[in-house]
Design a protein around this motif. Structure first.
Motif, short mmCIF file in Angstrom:
data_model
loop_
_atom_site.label_atom_id
_atom_site.label_comp_id
_atom_site.label_asym_id
_atom_site.label_seq_id
_atom_site.Cartn_x
_atom_site.Cartn_y
_atom_site.Cartn_z
N GLY A 1 16.14 -57.26 -51.70
CA GLY A 1 15.35 -56.58 -52.44
C GLY A 1 13.88 -57.06 -52.16
N ARG A 2 12.84 -56.35 -52.67
CA ARG A 2 11.35 -56.86 -52.57
C ARG A 2 11.37 -57.82 -53.78
NH1 ARG A 2 6.83 -54.90 -50.48
NH2 ARG A 2 7.91 -52.79 -49.72
N ARG B 1 16.34 -50.41 -54.49
CA ARG B 1 16.79 -48.98 -54.96
C ARG B 1 18.28 -49.12 -55.65
NH1 ARG B 1 14.61 -44.18 -54.32
NH2 ARG B 1 12.68 -44.15 -53.23
N HIS B 2 18.21 -48.86 -56.79
CA HIS B 2 19.19 -49.44 -57.79
C HIS B 2 19.09 -48.91 -58.96
CE1 HIS B 2 20.84 -52.89 -60.15
NE2 HIS B 2 21.51 -53.19 -59.37
N GLU B 3 20.17 -48.77 -59.77
CA GLU B 3 20.15 -48.12 -61.19
C GLU B 3 19.82 -49.20 -62.10
OE1 GLU B 3 22.92 -45.44 -63.96
OE2 GLU B 3 23.74 -45.53 -61.74
N ASN B 4 18.97 -48.92 -62.97
CA ASN B 4 18.22 -49.78 -64.04
C ASN B 4 18.02 -51.14 -63.63
OD1 ASN B 4 18.90 -47.16 -65.15
ND2 ASN B 4 20.20 -48.04 -66.67
N ILE C 1 16.19 -55.09 -60.06
CA ILE C 1 15.60 -54.32 -60.96
C ILE C 1 15.33 -53.00 -60.00
CG2 ILE C 1 13.53 -53.56 -62.05
CD1 ILE C 1 15.16 -55.39 -63.72
N ALA C 2 15.52 -51.77 -60.70
CA ALA C 2 15.48 -50.58 -59.89
C ALA C 2 13.84 -50.52 -59.16
CB ALA C 2 15.51 -49.50 -60.98
#
Ligand SMILES: [Zn+2]
Length: 192
Positions: free
Chosen positions: A14-15, A75-78, A90-91
């Motif tokens: 992720g970023r 892009r992920h939940e919560n 983290i989302a």
């Protein structure tokens, strides 16, 4: 500087947080809200609230980095905490206020794993992999207890770092998350 291999790995994970990039997104949202039917006052109120939370995020991530924790946005939940890799996901698509609240909760999990307290009432919880334990009610209850404690520790951390948090929003998110965990604990249909 990141090498291409670590850059690649970071992309998959992720970023990483970048204050200017987050700030630019808030500014873009403000301009697009003005084009919508929002009144200038309402668009400005959202802008100020989001900017305050980008600052909260910056402060909180510095605290995490100082403790050896890496925060990824995807892009992920919560949110999720990985004890093994000392990382938190983290989302990426959540608003700054939600990102701050999810991150506080995951920091709560981190703090529990660093200082579980005695006796460790979470011992039967997330650390267990043996199906003879993970299928028990005691296991699910220990997980639920950790969830509650993680919210508590997250809230204390916000106070310690003097973050300006909207308590009502935090409580709404906390209640919704705990509601799902309670349903899972009692094996409600659809939540097992
Ligand atoms: Zn949790």
């Amino acid at each position: 500087m990141l090498t291409s291999a670590t850059e690649q790995a970071a992309k998959q994970k992720g970023r990483l947080f970048n204050f200017d990039f987050w700030k630019e997104r808030v500014q873009k949202r403000y301009k697009s809200n003005l084009k919508k039917s929002y009144t200038p006052e309402y668009a400005m109120a959202i802008y100020l609230m989001e900017m305050a939370n980008v600052k909260n995020l910056d402060k909180l991530i510095r605290w995490c980095n100082n403790r050896g924790l890496t925060i990824y946005f995807k892009r992920h939940e919560n949110g999720t905490y990985d004890e093994c890799f000392k990382s938190i996901m983290i989302a990426a698509n959540a608003s700054p206020i939600k990102q701050v609240i999810y991150l506080l909760h995951e920091c709560g999990h981190h703090l529990i794993h660093q200082h579980p307290g005695e006796p460790n009432r979470f011992l039967m919880g997330y650390d267990q992999t043996d199906p003879r334990i993970t299928r028990t009610f005691q296991h699910r209850l220990a997980c639920l207890e950790e969830e509650m404690e993680a919210w508590q520790r997250g809230r204390s951390l916000a106070k310690k770092l003097k973050l300006r948090i909207d308590e009502d929003v935090l409580d709404l998110i906390r209640i919704n998350c705990l509601k799902s965990y309670i349903k899972w604990t009692v094996k409600k249909k659809g939540y097992e």
